[in-house]
Design a protein around this motif. Structure first.
Motif, PDB file in Angstrom:
ATOM      1  N   VAL A  48      15.299 -31.811  72.493  1.00  0.00           N
ATOM      2  CA  VAL A  48      15.484 -31.203  70.960  1.00  0.00           C
ATOM      3  C   VAL A  48      15.247 -29.655  71.098  1.00  0.00           C
ATOM      4  N   ASP A  49      15.997 -29.091  70.261  1.00  0.00           N
ATOM      5  CA  ASP A  49      15.624 -27.440  70.576  1.00  0.00           C
ATOM      6  C   ASP A  49      14.573 -26.988  69.441  1.00  0.00           C
ATOM      7  N   TYR A  50      14.323 -25.774  69.816  1.00  0.00           N
ATOM      8  CA  TYR A  50      13.083 -25.178  68.952  1.00  0.00           C
ATOM      9  C   TYR A  50      13.178 -25.841  67.360  1.00  0.00           C
ATOM     10  N   ASN A  51      14.508 -25.534  66.635  1.00  0.00           N
ATOM     11  CA  ASN A  51      14.622 -25.826  65.441  1.00  0.00           C
ATOM     12  C   ASN A  51      14.899 -27.312  64.997  1.00  0.00           C
ATOM     13  N   ALA A  52      14.827 -28.189  66.191  1.00  0.00           N
ATOM     14  CA  ALA A  52      14.845 -29.618  65.814  1.00  0.00           C
ATOM     15  C   ALA A  52      16.206 -29.915  65.286  1.00  0.00           C
ATOM     16  N   GLU A  53      17.226 -29.066  65.475  1.00  0.00           N
ATOM     17  CA  GLU A  53      18.665 -29.497  65.109  1.00  0.00           C
ATOM     18  C   GLU A  53      19.357 -30.419  66.200  1.00  0.00           C
ATOM     19  N   SER A  54      19.970 -31.052  65.739  1.00  0.00           N
ATOM     20  CA  SER A  54      21.000 -31.702  66.772  1.00  0.00           C
ATOM     21  C   SER A  54      20.231 -32.449  67.766  1.00  0.00           C
ATOM     22  N   LYS A  62      19.653 -44.650  72.125  1.00  0.00           N
ATOM     23  CA  LYS A  62      19.995 -44.424  70.754  1.00  0.00           C
ATOM     24  C   LYS A  62      19.778 -45.436  69.554  1.00  0.00           C
ATOM     25  N   GLY A  63      19.111 -44.928  68.657  1.00  0.00           N
ATOM     26  CA  GLY A  63      18.807 -45.879  67.449  1.00  0.00           C
ATOM     27  C   GLY A  63      17.475 -46.586  67.762  1.00  0.00           C
ATOM     28  N   ARG A  64      16.708 -46.510  68.805  1.00  0.00           N
ATOM     29  CA  ARG A  64      15.607 -47.077  69.144  1.00  0.00           C
ATOM     30  C   ARG A  64      14.435 -45.850  69.473  1.00  0.00           C
ATOM     31  N   PHE A  65      14.856 -44.790  69.823  1.00  0.00           N
ATOM     32  CA  PHE A  65      13.919 -43.734  70.127  1.00  0.00           C
ATOM     33  C   PHE A  65      14.110 -42.642  69.429  1.00  0.00           C
ATOM     34  N   THR A  66      13.100 -42.108  68.876  1.00  0.00           N
ATOM     35  CA  THR A  66      13.250 -40.868  68.070  1.00  0.00           C
ATOM     36  C   THR A  66      12.399 -39.572  68.625  1.00  0.00           C
ATOM     37  N   ILE A  67      12.987 -38.348  68.835  1.00  0.00           N
ATOM     38  CA  ILE A  67      12.355 -37.305  69.275  1.00  0.00           C
ATOM     39  C   ILE A  67      12.020 -36.333  68.276  1.00  0.00           C
ATOM     40  N   SER A  68      10.820 -35.765  68.095  1.00  0.00           N
ATOM     41  CA  SER A  68      10.384 -34.946  67.220  1.00  0.00           C
ATOM     42  C   SER A  68       9.575 -33.803  67.733  1.00  0.00           C
ATOM     43  N   ARG A  69       9.314 -32.778  67.166  1.00  0.00           N
ATOM     44  CA  ARG A  69       8.491 -31.586  67.525  1.00  0.00           C
ATOM     45  C   ARG A  69       7.825 -30.857  66.774  1.00  0.00           C
ATOM     46  N   ASN A  70       6.531 -30.283  66.847  1.00  0.00           N
ATOM     47  CA  ASN A  70       5.574 -29.802  65.904  1.00  0.00           C
ATOM     48  C   ASN A  70       5.579 -28.264  66.506  1.00  0.00           C
ATOM     49  N   ASN A  71       6.254 -27.338  66.060  1.00  0.00           N
ATOM     50  CA  ASN A  71       5.920 -26.183  66.779  1.00  0.00           C
ATOM     51  C   ASN A  71       4.664 -25.556  66.570  1.00  0.00           C
ATOM     52  N   ALA A  72       4.130 -25.818  65.512  1.00  0.00           N
ATOM     53  CA  ALA A  72       2.486 -24.982  65.265  1.00  0.00           C
ATOM     54  C   ALA A  72       1.557 -25.482  66.412  1.00  0.00           C
ATOM     55  N   ASN A  73       1.962 -26.695  66.909  1.00  0.00           N
ATOM     56  CA  ASN A  73       1.050 -27.346  67.976  1.00  0.00           C
ATOM     57  C   ASN A  73       1.760 -27.254  69.541  1.00  0.00           C
ATOM     58  N   ASN A  74       3.052 -26.605  69.451  1.00  0.00           N
ATOM     59  CA  ASN A  74       3.944 -26.600  70.817  1.00  0.00           C
ATOM     60  C   ASN A  74       4.089 -28.110  71.261  1.00  0.00           C
ATOM     61  N   ALA A  75       4.096 -28.821  70.464  1.00  0.00           N
ATOM     62  CA  ALA A  75       4.180 -30.332  70.895  1.00  0.00           C
ATOM     63  C   ALA A  75       5.563 -30.890  70.741  1.00  0.00           C
TER      64      ALA A  75
END
Length: 120
Positions: A48-54, A62-75
């Motif tokens: 995932v990129d910094y803006n969590a787009e695409s 696909k359909g089983r895993f989800t990637i996400s991020r929290n930029n406030a925590n660099n996580a």
């Protein structure tokens, strides 16, 4: 130098869930996950990129895993559902300065890896 610290690995049965987390020491652009099973090459899982787009995923997750991020925590996180025995591997957090390099496995920094084991 960027340090990546992963957590959240473990052992589950088929169909179970795990959530991996990775915290970077500084803000980074592209964050993702790779995995390496015994006797196999390391492979891309999700990014995932910094803006969590695409976000990008390997086809088998696909359909089983989800990637996400929290930029406030660099996580960055990887929620893994409906796990299968073939998901068993060491999972590595990775960063790159561009998404293109991430998707080409041109990685700037790696985490130490966390073991995920799925039993049937």
């Amino acid at each position: 130098q960027v340090h990546l610290v992963e957590s959240g690995g473990g052992s589950v049965q088929t169909g179970g869930s795990l959530r991996l987390a990775c915290v970077a020491s500084v803000s980074v652009y592209a964050m993702g996950w790779f995995r390496q099973a015994p006797g196999k090459e390391r492979e891309f899982v999700a990014a995932v990129d910094y803006n969590a787009e695409s976000p990008h995923y390997e086809d088998s997750v696909k359909g089983r895993f989800t990637i996400s991020r929290n930029n406030a925590n660099n996580a960055v996180y990887l929620q893994m559902n409906t796990l299968r025995p073939e998901d068993t591997a060491v999972y590595y957090c990775a960063t790159s300065f561009t998404m293109a390099r991430m998707l080409n496995a041109d990685i700037d920094y790696w985490g130490q890896g966390t073991q995920v084991t799925v039993s049937s």
